[in-house]
Design a protein around this motif. Structure first.
Motif, mmCIF file in Angstrom:
data_model
loop_
_atom_site.group_PDB
_atom_site.id
_atom_site.type_symbol
_atom_site.label_atom_id
_atom_site.label_comp_id
_atom_site.label_asym_id
_atom_site.label_seq_id
_atom_site.Cartn_x
_atom_site.Cartn_y
_atom_site.Cartn_z
ATOM 1 N N ARG A 89 0.806 -1.013 -0.068
ATOM 2 C CA ARG A 89 -0.041 0.178 0.005
ATOM 3 C C ARG A 89 0.886 1.252 -0.114
ATOM 4 N NH1 ARG A 89 -4.849 -0.362 3.564
ATOM 5 N NH2 ARG A 89 -5.652 -0.924 1.879
ATOM 6 N N SER A 90 1.939 1.158 0.541
ATOM 7 C CA SER A 90 2.883 2.353 0.772
ATOM 8 C C SER A 90 3.364 2.667 -0.636
ATOM 9 C CB SER A 90 4.039 1.962 1.557
ATOM 10 O OG SER A 90 5.010 0.993 1.040
ATOM 11 N N GLU A 91 3.258 1.732 -1.626
ATOM 12 C CA GLU A 91 3.669 2.430 -2.776
ATOM 13 C C GLU A 91 2.766 2.547 -3.959
ATOM 14 O OE1 GLU A 91 6.659 -0.761 -4.489
ATOM 15 O OE2 GLU A 91 7.874 -0.566 -2.749
ATOM 16 N N SER A 92 1.539 2.640 -3.395
ATOM 17 C CA SER A 92 0.364 3.211 -4.447
ATOM 18 C C SER A 92 0.650 4.495 -5.123
ATOM 19 C CB SER A 92 -0.956 3.151 -3.572
ATOM 20 O OG SER A 92 -1.948 3.718 -4.225
ATOM 21 N N TRP A 93 1.359 5.332 -4.564
ATOM 22 C CA TRP A 93 1.674 6.666 -5.078
ATOM 23 C C TRP A 93 2.504 6.432 -6.328
ATOM 24 C CZ3 TRP A 93 6.574 8.297 -6.003
ATOM 25 C CH2 TRP A 93 7.739 7.590 -5.546
ATOM 26 N N LYS A 94 3.288 5.383 -6.441
ATOM 27 C CA LYS A 94 3.963 5.135 -7.836
ATOM 28 C C LYS A 94 3.205 4.590 -8.872
ATOM 29 C CE LYS A 94 7.866 3.294 -5.090
ATOM 30 N NZ LYS A 94 8.958 2.266 -4.651
ATOM 31 N N LEU A 95 2.173 3.802 -8.486
ATOM 32 C CA LEU A 95 1.079 3.479 -9.498
ATOM 33 C C LEU A 95 0.208 4.735 -9.972
ATOM 34 C CD1 LEU A 95 -0.316 -0.132 -8.084
ATOM 35 C CD2 LEU A 95 1.061 0.387 -10.164
ATOM 36 N N GLU A 96 0.045 5.500 -9.116
ATOM 37 C CA GLU A 96 -0.714 6.807 -9.287
ATOM 38 C C GLU A 96 0.205 7.661 -10.355
ATOM 39 O OE1 GLU A 96 -3.009 10.658 -7.180
ATOM 40 O OE2 GLU A 96 -1.808 9.199 -6.084
ATOM 41 N N GLU A 97 1.570 7.780 -10.208
ATOM 42 C CA GLU A 97 2.387 8.521 -11.042
ATOM 43 C C GLU A 97 2.117 7.869 -12.684
ATOM 44 O OE1 GLU A 97 4.538 11.451 -11.014
ATOM 45 O OE2 GLU A 97 3.206 11.613 -9.529
ATOM 46 N N ILE A 98 2.308 6.679 -12.375
ATOM 47 C CA ILE A 98 2.023 6.000 -13.991
ATOM 48 C C ILE A 98 0.751 6.216 -14.575
ATOM 49 C CG2 ILE A 98 2.226 3.496 -14.987
ATOM 50 C CD1 ILE A 98 4.036 2.788 -12.634
ATOM 51 N N ALA A 99 -0.260 6.153 -13.614
ATOM 52 C CA ALA A 99 -1.823 6.284 -14.150
ATOM 53 C C ALA A 99 -1.943 7.507 -14.605
ATOM 54 C CB ALA A 99 -2.538 6.016 -12.959
ATOM 55 N N ILE A 100 -1.278 8.719 -14.028
ATOM 56 C CA ILE A 100 -1.497 10.146 -14.406
ATOM 57 C C ILE A 100 -0.756 10.193 -15.784
ATOM 58 C CG2 ILE A 100 -0.552 12.342 -14.358
ATOM 59 C CD1 ILE A 100 -0.627 11.873 -11.206
ATOM 60 N N ALA A 101 0.317 9.588 -16.087
ATOM 61 C CA ALA A 101 0.993 9.672 -17.429
ATOM 62 C C ALA A 101 -0.015 8.992 -18.474
ATOM 63 C CB ALA A 101 2.082 9.120 -17.503
ATOM 64 N N MET A 102 -0.465 7.685 -17.956
ATOM 65 C CA MET A 102 -1.325 6.879 -18.993
ATOM 66 C C MET A 102 -2.457 7.653 -19.608
ATOM 67 S SD MET A 102 -0.591 3.140 -17.544
ATOM 68 C CE MET A 102 -1.754 2.137 -18.706
ATOM 69 N N LYS A 103 -3.244 8.295 -18.369
ATOM 70 C CA LYS A 103 -4.542 8.922 -18.785
ATOM 71 C C LYS A 103 -4.409 10.152 -19.483
ATOM 72 C CE LYS A 103 -5.559 8.990 -14.237
ATOM 73 N NZ LYS A 103 -6.331 9.487 -13.082
ATOM 74 N N ARG A 104 -3.138 10.724 -19.298
ATOM 75 C CA ARG A 104 -2.772 12.060 -20.200
ATOM 76 C C ARG A 104 -2.666 11.603 -21.636
ATOM 77 N NH1 ARG A 104 1.542 15.243 -16.124
ATOM 78 N NH2 ARG A 104 -0.192 15.840 -14.809
ATOM 79 N N ILE A 105 -1.947 10.560 -21.794
ATOM 80 C CA ILE A 105 -1.611 10.001 -23.319
ATOM 81 C C ILE A 105 -3.041 9.579 -23.751
ATOM 82 C CG2 ILE A 105 -0.712 7.672 -24.387
ATOM 83 C CD1 ILE A 105 1.630 8.071 -22.690
ATOM 84 N N LEU A 106 -4.107 9.042 -23.054
ATOM 85 C CA LEU A 106 -5.281 8.767 -23.431
ATOM 86 C C LEU A 106 -5.999 9.770 -23.891
ATOM 87 C CD1 LEU A 106 -6.000 5.694 -20.989
ATOM 88 C CD2 LEU A 106 -6.004 5.680 -23.464
ATOM 89 N N ARG A 107 -6.090 10.706 -23.027
ATOM 90 C CA ARG A 107 -6.902 12.215 -23.382
ATOM 91 C C ARG A 107 -6.176 12.835 -24.589
ATOM 92 N NH1 ARG A 107 -6.848 12.944 -17.872
ATOM 93 N NH2 ARG A 107 -4.901 14.398 -17.765
ATOM 94 N N ARG A 108 -4.758 12.933 -24.776
ATOM 95 C CA ARG A 108 -4.293 13.329 -26.003
ATOM 96 C C ARG A 108 -4.513 12.697 -27.122
ATOM 97 N NH1 ARG A 108 1.995 14.260 -25.074
ATOM 98 N NH2 ARG A 108 1.922 12.098 -25.675
ATOM 99 N N ARG A 109 -4.487 11.303 -27.216
ATOM 100 C CA ARG A 109 -4.402 10.550 -28.422
ATOM 101 C C ARG A 109 -5.619 9.790 -28.760
ATOM 102 N NH1 ARG A 109 1.644 8.217 -29.449
ATOM 103 N NH2 ARG A 109 2.528 10.171 -28.947
ATOM 104 N N GLY A 110 -6.533 9.923 -27.718
ATOM 105 C CA GLY A 110 -7.825 8.885 -27.748
ATOM 106 C C GLY A 110 -7.612 7.515 -27.492
#
Length: 190
Positions: A89-110
């Protein structure tokens, strides 16, 4: 003094474009920021694949030569314990960083498709390592989904000990990792 040397090595590696920091000890591993991940995963493939040369996701999973074309990043900072697919659970923030990048790519490119590859070290049987690596990939995908990445944008696969970063038969933390690839440009239908 050791901390200062580790910091210098990390800064030098980042300046040289290395995101996985494989030369540093486990305690010095850092998670790439969302901006670094966005730059790396948002890049073009290393080779252009014409639409008629794209393959199914199943074939892509079998073909290392094609996977290596895709923009990717090794995530070694998620500390999988030996023989475990659990993400503390202490490493959940690492997944959040990855998710932020993935969601930005999804918003930008569809529509986008990311392949999440699980890996293990070479200790244990091939069959056990394949199961464990698949479980690691699925664990990361589930964590990313909890942070808002849609399941439809993710595929998982485990490669066990097939693709070692450090070629050794001993326990090696650098081989216990997940690789994230943006494979949209290689797969039929994207």
């Amino acid at each position: 003094m050791t901390h200062c040397l580790q910091r210098r090595a990390a800064l030098a590696a980042l300046a040289g474009g290395a995101l996985s920091l494989t030369a540093l000890p486990a305690t010095a591993q850092s998670t790439p920021s969302a901006a670094e991940l966005l730059d790396r995963l948002g890049a073009d493939p290393s080779r252009v694949i014409m639409p008629d040369a794209r393959v199914s996701i199943g074939e892509l999973k079998r073909r290392r030569d094609l996977r290596r074309i895709a923009p990717s990043v090794d995530i070694q900072s998620i500390n999988f314990a030996f023989g475990s697919a659990h993400i503390p659970r202490s490493e959940s923030w690492k997944l959040e960083e990855i998710a932020i990048a993935m969601k930005r790519i999804l918003r930008r490119r569809g529509r986008e498709l990311f392949l999440i590859e699980g890996h293990t070290d070479a200790v244990g049987s091939n069959a056990a390592n394949l199961r464990l690596s698949q479980a690691r990939a699925e664990s990361v995908a589930a964590g990313l989904a909890r942070h808002g990445v849609p399941w439809r944008a993710m595929e998982t696969i485990g490669y066990g000990e097939e693709d070692l970063l450090v070629p050794t038969q001993r326990a090696e933390w650098r081989n216990r990792r997940v690789t994230l690839r943006r494979v949209t440009d290689l797969v039929i239908g994207y």
